[in-house]
Write a protein that holds these residues in place. Structure first.
Motif, PDB file in Angstrom:
ATOM      1  N   SER A 159       0.845  -1.194   0.000  1.00 40.97           N
ATOM      2  CA  SER A 159       0.000   0.000   0.000  1.00 40.97           C
ATOM      3  C   SER A 159       0.881   1.245   0.000  1.00 40.97           C
ATOM      4  CB  SER A 159      -0.892  -0.003   1.234  1.00 40.97           C
ATOM      5  OG  SER A 159      -0.099   0.178   2.405  1.00 40.97           O
ATOM      6  N   ALA A 160       0.235   2.393  -0.160  1.00 45.83           N
ATOM      7  CA  ALA A 160       0.970   3.658  -0.100  1.00 45.83           C
ATOM      8  C   ALA A 160       1.634   3.831   1.259  1.00 45.83           C
ATOM      9  CB  ALA A 160       0.026   4.815  -0.389  1.00 45.83           C
ATOM     10  N   ALA A 161       0.959   3.412   2.330  1.00 51.03           N
ATOM     11  CA  ALA A 161       1.539   3.534   3.672  1.00 51.03           C
ATOM     12  C   ALA A 161       2.764   2.639   3.814  1.00 51.03           C
ATOM     13  CB  ALA A 161       0.492   3.179   4.724  1.00 51.03           C
ATOM     14  N   GLU A 162       2.683   1.427   3.300  1.00 47.20           N
ATOM     15  CA  GLU A 162       3.821   0.513   3.382  1.00 47.20           C
ATOM     16  C   GLU A 162       5.001   1.047   2.573  1.00 47.20           C
ATOM     17  OE1 GLU A 162       2.293  -3.967   3.798  1.00 47.20           O
ATOM     18  OE2 GLU A 162       1.339  -2.915   2.141  1.00 47.20           O
ATOM     19  N   ILE A 163       4.738   1.538   1.393  1.00 47.78           N
ATOM     20  CA  ILE A 163       5.810   2.078   0.547  1.00 47.78           C
ATOM     21  C   ILE A 163       6.466   3.266   1.218  1.00 47.78           C
ATOM     22  CG2 ILE A 163       6.299   3.217  -1.656  1.00 47.78           C
ATOM     23  CD1 ILE A 163       4.047   1.424  -2.845  1.00 47.78           C
ATOM     24  N   SER A 164       5.678   4.092   1.898  1.00 48.06           N
ATOM     25  CA  SER A 164       6.230   5.235   2.612  1.00 48.06           C
ATOM     26  C   SER A 164       7.197   4.789   3.698  1.00 48.06           C
ATOM     27  CB  SER A 164       5.099   6.059   3.220  1.00 48.06           C
ATOM     28  OG  SER A 164       5.600   7.161   3.928  1.00 48.06           O
ATOM     29  N   LEU A 165       6.853   3.739   4.426  1.00 42.39           N
ATOM     30  CA  LEU A 165       7.726   3.226   5.471  1.00 42.39           C
ATOM     31  C   LEU A 165       8.994   2.616   4.882  1.00 42.39           C
ATOM     32  CD1 LEU A 165       5.055   1.596   7.810  1.00 42.39           C
ATOM     33  CD2 LEU A 165       6.236   3.778   8.142  1.00 42.39           C
ATOM     34  N   ILE A 166       8.862   1.899   3.767  1.00 40.17           N
ATOM     35  CA  ILE A 166      10.032   1.317   3.122  1.00 40.17           C
ATOM     36  C   ILE A 166      10.938   2.417   2.569  1.00 40.17           C
ATOM     37  CG2 ILE A 166      10.818  -0.174   1.235  1.00 40.17           C
ATOM     38  CD1 ILE A 166       8.162  -1.752   1.605  1.00 40.17           C
ATOM     39  N   ARG A 167      10.340   3.470   2.049  1.00 42.02           N
ATOM     40  CA  ARG A 167      11.129   4.602   1.554  1.00 42.02           C
ATOM     41  C   ARG A 167      11.925   5.247   2.698  1.00 42.02           C
ATOM     42  NH1 ARG A 167      10.418   7.372  -3.179  1.00 42.02           N
ATOM     43  NH2 ARG A 167       8.325   6.483  -3.450  1.00 42.02           N
ATOM     44  N   GLU A 168      11.278   5.365   3.870  1.00 38.02           N
ATOM     45  CA  GLU A 168      11.982   5.922   5.026  1.00 38.02           C
ATOM     46  C   GLU A 168      13.112   4.999   5.465  1.00 38.02           C
ATOM     47  OE1 GLU A 168      12.786   8.788   7.972  1.00 38.02           O
ATOM     48  OE2 GLU A 168      11.569   8.876   6.159  1.00 38.02           O
ATOM     49  N   SER A 169      12.868   3.691   5.425  1.00 40.60           N
ATOM     50  CA  SER A 169      13.922   2.726   5.721  1.00 40.60           C
ATOM     51  C   SER A 169      15.102   2.915   4.774  1.00 40.60           C
ATOM     52  CB  SER A 169      13.378   1.302   5.611  1.00 40.60           C
ATOM     53  OG  SER A 169      14.409   0.352   5.752  1.00 40.60           O
ATOM     54  N   ALA A 170      14.808   3.133   3.511  1.00 37.64           N
ATOM     55  CA  ALA A 170      15.873   3.323   2.515  1.00 37.64           C
ATOM     56  C   ALA A 170      16.743   4.520   2.862  1.00 37.64           C
ATOM     57  CB  ALA A 170      15.257   3.494   1.127  1.00 37.64           C
ATOM     58  N   ARG A 171      16.125   5.602   3.342  1.00 38.17           N
ATOM     59  CA  ARG A 171      16.882   6.793   3.711  1.00 38.17           C
ATOM     60  C   ARG A 171      17.924   6.487   4.780  1.00 38.17           C
ATOM     61  NH1 ARG A 171      16.160  11.838   5.442  1.00 38.17           N
ATOM     62  NH2 ARG A 171      15.074  11.119   7.292  1.00 38.17           N
ATOM     63  N   TRP A 172      17.546   5.692   5.757  1.00 40.14           N
ATOM     64  CA  TRP A 172      18.473   5.386   6.844  1.00 40.14           C
ATOM     65  C   TRP A 172      19.480   4.325   6.443  1.00 40.14           C
ATOM     66  CZ3 TRP A 172      19.049   8.895  10.279  1.00 40.14           C
ATOM     67  CH2 TRP A 172      18.018   9.803  10.472  1.00 40.14           C
ATOM     68  N   CYS A 173      19.120   3.466   5.521  1.00 42.22           N
ATOM     69  CA  CYS A 173      20.124   2.569   4.936  1.00 42.22           C
ATOM     70  C   CYS A 173      21.212   3.385   4.238  1.00 42.22           C
ATOM     71  CB  CYS A 173      19.469   1.606   3.946  1.00 42.22           C
ATOM     72  SG  CYS A 173      18.476   0.281   4.684  1.00 42.22           S
TER      73      CYS A 173
END
Length: 402
Positions: A159-173
């Protein structure tokens, strides 16, 4: 990191309700009286309830009428009531206890009308950490219909919410990887660079996100960055293990990063070289980047997971690289680091918008080292991809001065 992010609140309650309703619709169509879920990731997917999975059974159940219950060991009751909105929390004293928890669970389910024909992700609590117990069907004299494949199919499109969380994870990676690259110098060790990068990135993430960061299960959980032993010639082992190796000039390195946000993960990996690359290192590095680009470019409407892997395999074959091949192009990712479907010749799942994959074709030469870049991408409505991880891929940027 200077940019301030918007607060993150995990998955909205309405979305969690929709997930459970979707599963209930299947349960009702199949004539089942309700369902029981034991897997920690499935429970989190349906409820956002986090718990430390041990030998002590935990379960979430919902009747066909919609009544819900969470079943936990007694010492988890207080925390569960404080951190969740479950109206009904049932418990048992301890495992194995004087009465096995599965028999107590059977009575709870019967009180909800969940009996005779039950849906479940598996027929009883999984045998982890020494757990042993009766099957769900044996404790209730019920038939158990498998639901794992149904839940897996629900998890495939994010979902859009899940993608948003994964995108935030990517930033910290990305942030952790920059620190890891900075600290991976000759004379330092794998543990020094990894622990320093992970520690600093985690503290920075907690400071910036605050309550918007979804707490994990252990105080040590957070951002991680390291090599898992893929240093020097060991980098040619696609899944090595750490040995606290000291970095040396001429080493080929393969990194890995992780930064779960409310349980959701991105993945960022890079091949790096300490000192001046040899001609063979450059050749394999350049082909790795090119193969990843082939995979990026292969995404389009109407293709399958096998088509993506096939495009890369053709590139390897055309460039006489098959002897260096070890693994498929990638896998889905989300609440788990590895999820289905897989970008593999044997997986003919159609690619759909909302799927999130790692793209990580690699080349592994025993006498040189391993070369693998991994980026996390989401499939867009037009069939293309949006690359969520943003980190240099060229050899100049990934060469560490000796």
């Amino acid at each position: 990191m200077n940019q301030k992010t918007q607060p993150r609140t995990g998955i909205p309650t309405t979305e969690l309700e929709a997930r459970r309703e979707g599963l209930l619709e299947h349960v009702r169509r199949e004539g089942l009286t309700g369902y029981v879920i034991f897997d920690a990731d499935y429970i989190q997917y349906l409820t956002s309830f986090n718990f430390l999975a041990t030998e002590r059974p935990v379960a979430f159940a919902q009747s066909a009428a919609g009544e819900m219950v969470v079943f936990v060991p007694e010492f988890e009751v207080e925390r569960t009531k404080a951190e969740t909105s479950f109206e009904r929390v049932e418990s048992y004293p301890e495992y194995p206890g004087l009465e096995h928890p599965m028999r107590i669970l059977a009575r709870v389910l019967e009180s909800m009308g969940i009996k005779e024909s039950i849906g479940a992700d598996q027929d009883g609590y999984p045998g982890i950490l020494g757990y042993h117990g009766p099957a769900l069907g044996d404790t209730s004299s019920s038939t158990v219909a498998p639901l794992a494949a149904v839940i897996e199919s629900m998890m495939v499109r994010k979902s859009a919410a899940e993608i948003s969380l994964i995108r935030e994870s990517a930033r910290w990676c990305e942030h952790a990887h920059r620190l890891l690259q900075e600290y991976s110098v000759p004379g330092a060790t794998e543990a020094e660079a990894s622990l320093r990068a992970g520690h600093e990135a985690t503290l920075a993430m907690l400071q910036q996100l605050g309550d918007a960061y979804g707490g994990q299960q252990a105080s040590s959980d957070g951002v991680s960055a390291g090599y898992r032993g893929q240093i020097g010639l060991r980098s040619s082992w696609a899944h090595a293990v750490a040995h606290n190796i000291e970095f040396q000039p001429g080493d080929v390195l393969v990194t890995e990063t992780s930064a779960p946000i409310w349980g959701y993960n991105a993945e960022l990996e890079r091949a790096m070289i300490i000192g001046t690359p040899t001609d063979e290192m450059r050749r394999l590095f350049d082909h790795t980047v090119a193969a990843q680009q082939v995979a990026f470019d292969a995404f389009r409407p109407g293709i399958t997971c096998a088509d993506i892997d096939g495009a890369v395999m053709r590139y390897f074959e055309e460039n006489d690289l098959l002897p260096y091949w070890r693994q498929h192009v990638g896998h889905a990712i989300g609440l788990r680091n590895h999820e289905a479907p897989f970008l593999d010749l044997g997986d003919h799942t159609p690619i759909e918008p909302g799927m999130v994959f790692t793209i990580e074709p690699g080349l592994y030469a025993a006498d040189v080292g391993g070369f693998r870049h991994s980026d996390t991408v989401v499939v867009t409505p037009d069939g293309g991809i949006d690359v969520l991880t943003n980190y240099p891929r060229d050899i100049e940027s990934l060469t560490i001065p000796a």
